[in-house]
Design an enzyme around this catalytic site. Structure first.
Site, short mmCIF file in Angstrom:
data_model
loop_
_atom_site.label_atom_id
_atom_site.label_comp_id
_atom_site.label_asym_id
_atom_site.label_seq_id
_atom_site.Cartn_x
_atom_site.Cartn_y
_atom_site.Cartn_z
N SER A 1 21.36 9.89 5.40
CA SER A 1 19.84 9.83 4.26
C SER A 1 19.55 8.25 4.02
O SER A 1 18.63 7.94 3.26
CB SER A 1 19.59 10.91 4.02
OG SER A 1 20.44 10.62 2.89
N LYS B 1 20.18 10.14 -3.67
CA LYS B 1 18.82 9.82 -3.27
C LYS B 1 18.39 8.77 -4.70
O LYS B 1 19.01 8.95 -5.53
CB LYS B 1 18.35 10.88 -2.91
CG LYS B 1 18.22 12.02 -2.21
CD LYS B 1 17.93 11.89 -0.75
CE LYS B 1 18.37 13.33 -0.26
NZ LYS B 1 18.56 13.04 1.75
#
Length: 294
Positions: free
Chosen positions: A40, A102
């Site tokens: 991701s 993230k």
């Protein structure tokens, strides 16, 4: 039991107890190792990257410690620096033993929205420049000896060649178990994407990868970040479960574990660690010691 044996047993107990205590304190207060489990955050972080997380930078909350889920207190203390847009951060979701890594995109009060693959922060489009090809290769381990060949592209170990010349674009390569590729073929293959340089409102520049500008998360509602919460997104915009989804949503300030510091080890799962003769194709030597990317 003789005195000599009792003393030996006590020494073993002290070694294990104090060694474990030092490790817990070190992980809780200073640095915690973290392994990148998914793609991701490509291109900034690759699957198989092992990195250290700075635990002290944002201060400490109950989630900073092994028993944080016991809900002993709320809030943070000893905060040195507040999170900034563009920071790569590890956080934990409440009531779930799952940790995410993230990039911070929105702070309290910010309005975040995706329109046709473009990021808008407070109704202003975020600059996206310098497009060039990017390849994400997830290959079955059975191909590690013979290599992967398609059209003018060949892949072996950690390298991609185009027309028998080293590729002049960025890429990431990961080897997966053959059984997984057979059972879940969508988990394996070669994805052709585009890498861009994105410039956030505070001037932070970082790379993102887009497969297309028409994936489901490329068009979203407008999110307004609530007080004491943050909005996170993955750099691999079309393959990231982040604050755009209900599974992650807004992340409470208390749930931040720390900021990514540097990569201390990286490999592509080409073979087992004991196969020293394969290290040339397994180790991503150029990523050792790499600091966090902005």
């Amino acid at each position: 039991m003789s005195l000599k044996k009792r003393n030996a047993a006590r020494e073993w107990f002290d070694t294990i107890f104090y060694g474990g205590l030092i490790a817990i304190i070190f992980r809780s207060l200073l640095l915690e190792p973290f392994n990148i489990p998914s793609g991701s955050m490509i291109p900034s972080l690759h699957v198989g990257d092992h990195l250290f997380v700075q635990k002290w930078i944002y201060g400490y909350s109950r989630y900073s410690f092994p028993f944080g889920s016991w809900n002993l207190w709320n809030g943070r203390f000893f905060t040195i620096k507040e999170p900034e847009i563009g920071d790569i951060i590890v956080f934990r979701k409440p009531n779930a033993n799952i940790e995410y890594v993230k990039r911070l995109i929105g702070k309290p009060g910010d309005k975040i929205q995706m329109k046709d693959g473009r990021l808008y922060i407070n109704d202003k489009i975020v600059e996206r420049t310098d497009p060039h090809p990017y390849v994400i290769a997830r290959l079955p381990k059975s191909l590690r000896r013979v290599g992967f060949y398609k059209d003018n592209m060949s892949i072996k170990g950690n390298k991609i060649w185009i027309d028998n010349k080293p590729a002049d674009f960025n890429y990431t390569i990961e080897y997966k178990p053959d059984d997984l590729c057979k059972a879940q073929p969508y988990e394996c293959g070669v994805i052709h994407a585009t890498e861009y340089t994105e410039t956030l409102p505070n001037g932070v520049k970082h790379s993102i990868v887009e497969i297309t500008d028409n994936y489901p998360l490329d068009n979203t509602e407008a999110f307004v970040v609530p007080e004491n919460h943050f909005f996170f997104m993955g750099d691999n915009r079309d393959n990231s479960a982040d604050s755009r989804t209900e599974a992650v949503s807004y992340v409470a300030r208390d749930n931040l574990l720390g900021r990514v510091w540097f990569i201390w080890y990286s490999h592509n799962y080409y073979s087992s660690m004991i196969a020293v003769w394969n290290w040339g194709d397994k180790m991503r030597w150029d990523r050792f010691g790499m600091g966090r990317k902005q």
